[in-house]
Scaffold this active site. Sequence first.
Site, PDB file in Angstrom:
ATOM      1  N   ASP A 145      -2.774  -4.315 -18.360  1.00  0.00           N
ATOM      2  CA  ASP A 145      -1.936  -2.968 -18.545  1.00  0.00           C
ATOM      3  C   ASP A 145      -1.724  -2.619 -20.127  1.00  0.00           C
ATOM      4  O   ASP A 145      -0.738  -1.987 -20.472  1.00  0.00           O
ATOM      5  CB  ASP A 145      -0.425  -3.615 -18.316  1.00  0.00           C
ATOM      6  CG  ASP A 145      -0.605  -3.948 -16.630  1.00  0.00           C
ATOM      7  OD1 ASP A 145      -1.018  -3.224 -15.986  1.00  0.00           O
ATOM      8  OD2 ASP A 145       0.439  -5.000 -16.302  1.00  0.00           O
ATOM      9  N   GLY A 200       0.824  -1.260   0.097  1.00  0.00           N
ATOM     10  CA  GLY A 200       0.048   0.081  -0.201  1.00  0.00           C
ATOM     11  C   GLY A 200       0.757   1.331  -0.059  1.00  0.00           C
ATOM     12  O   GLY A 200       0.348   2.267   0.473  1.00  0.00           O
ATOM     13  N   MET A 253      -3.857  -7.417  -6.792  1.00  0.00           N
ATOM     14  CA  MET A 253      -3.300  -8.375  -7.502  1.00  0.00           C
ATOM     15  C   MET A 253      -4.391  -9.347  -8.393  1.00  0.00           C
ATOM     16  O   MET A 253      -4.052 -10.694  -8.487  1.00  0.00           O
ATOM     17  CB  MET A 253      -2.353  -9.638  -6.627  1.00  0.00           C
ATOM     18  CG  MET A 253      -1.179  -8.564  -5.893  1.00  0.00           C
ATOM     19  SD  MET A 253      -0.226  -7.995  -7.166  1.00  0.00           S
ATOM     20  CE  MET A 253       0.789  -9.480  -7.680  1.00  0.00           C
ATOM     21  N   ASN A 301       1.735   3.064  -2.581  1.00  0.00           N
ATOM     22  CA  ASN A 301       0.895   4.007  -3.678  1.00  0.00           C
ATOM     23  C   ASN A 301      -0.479   4.542  -3.026  1.00  0.00           C
ATOM     24  O   ASN A 301      -0.750   5.807  -3.084  1.00  0.00           O
ATOM     25  CB  ASN A 301       0.656   3.230  -4.979  1.00  0.00           C
ATOM     26  CG  ASN A 301       1.756   3.340  -6.019  1.00  0.00           C
ATOM     27  OD1 ASN A 301       2.298   4.374  -6.303  1.00  0.00           O
ATOM     28  ND2 ASN A 301       2.532   2.052  -5.893  1.00  0.00           N
ATOM     29  N   HIS A 314       1.537   1.063 -13.006  1.00  0.00           N
ATOM     30  CA  HIS A 314       2.434  -0.046 -13.409  1.00  0.00           C
ATOM     31  C   HIS A 314       4.047   0.324 -13.371  1.00  0.00           C
ATOM     32  O   HIS A 314       4.294   1.338 -13.833  1.00  0.00           O
ATOM     33  CB  HIS A 314       1.868  -0.465 -14.782  1.00  0.00           C
ATOM     34  CG  HIS A 314       2.672  -1.809 -15.142  1.00  0.00           C
ATOM     35  ND1 HIS A 314       2.251  -2.868 -14.394  1.00  0.00           N
ATOM     36  CD2 HIS A 314       3.694  -1.850 -15.892  1.00  0.00           C
ATOM     37  CE1 HIS A 314       3.287  -4.046 -15.050  1.00  0.00           C
ATOM     38  NE2 HIS A 314       4.123  -3.429 -15.689  1.00  0.00           N
TER      39      HIS A 314
END
Length: 207
Positions: free
Chosen positions: A152, A18, A96, A20, A115
């Site tokens: 992504d 965590g 995830m 970010n 990413h």
Amino acid sequence: MTRPGGRLRVGVLVSGRGSNLQALLDASSRPGYPAEVVVVISDRERAAALDRARTAGVEALFVNAKDFGDRESFDLALVSELNARRVGLVCTAGFMRILSSAFTRAFAGRAINIHPSVLPAFPGLHAQRQALDHGVKVSGATVHFLSDGAVDTGPIILQATVPVEPGDTEETLAARILVEEHRLYPEAVRLFAEGRLTIAGRRVIVR
Ligand code: GRF
């Protein structure tokens, strides 16, 4: 959904550490920042990210995939938790699980991801290891919209690069990239909240 005169309500999906999320929480607490994290949802009960949310006084929710028969039902449960809190933007931050179209459709143009590579290079897991294995001289971070297709691959909002230094390990490169992630993610959320992002085909126009 920004309330009149209010701030954009952000939901963050997490699975782990965590850092970010912390960058987004820290940004939320700055005066004048146009967004606030209103809920953090984890698919892992013991994710450190949930503790970060609680410490910041933000609702922390564990949604157990085992309680649902399939991926779509789990994703729809996430959608319903987020909608119940009138979330206008979803940020995945080290989440995830691959979100199905049940989710990406519900939050089309309103869900973003970070990413640790300069996409489209090195999507998927272990992006830093992929970069080192490939021998690239620069890597970095990307914030992009979630799309319905492969992981992504959605329209790119912001990118930053860092050098790959001789002797880098996955850990040292990841740490250098993280510094940029923590700067980029709150910046991307700010741009979204200020209505300055327009998706035009594959491109995102930033005003
Ligand atoms: C970050 O490198 C992010 O880009 C990737 O997973 C990592 C999550 O780290 N998707 P944290 O949980 O935000 O610390």
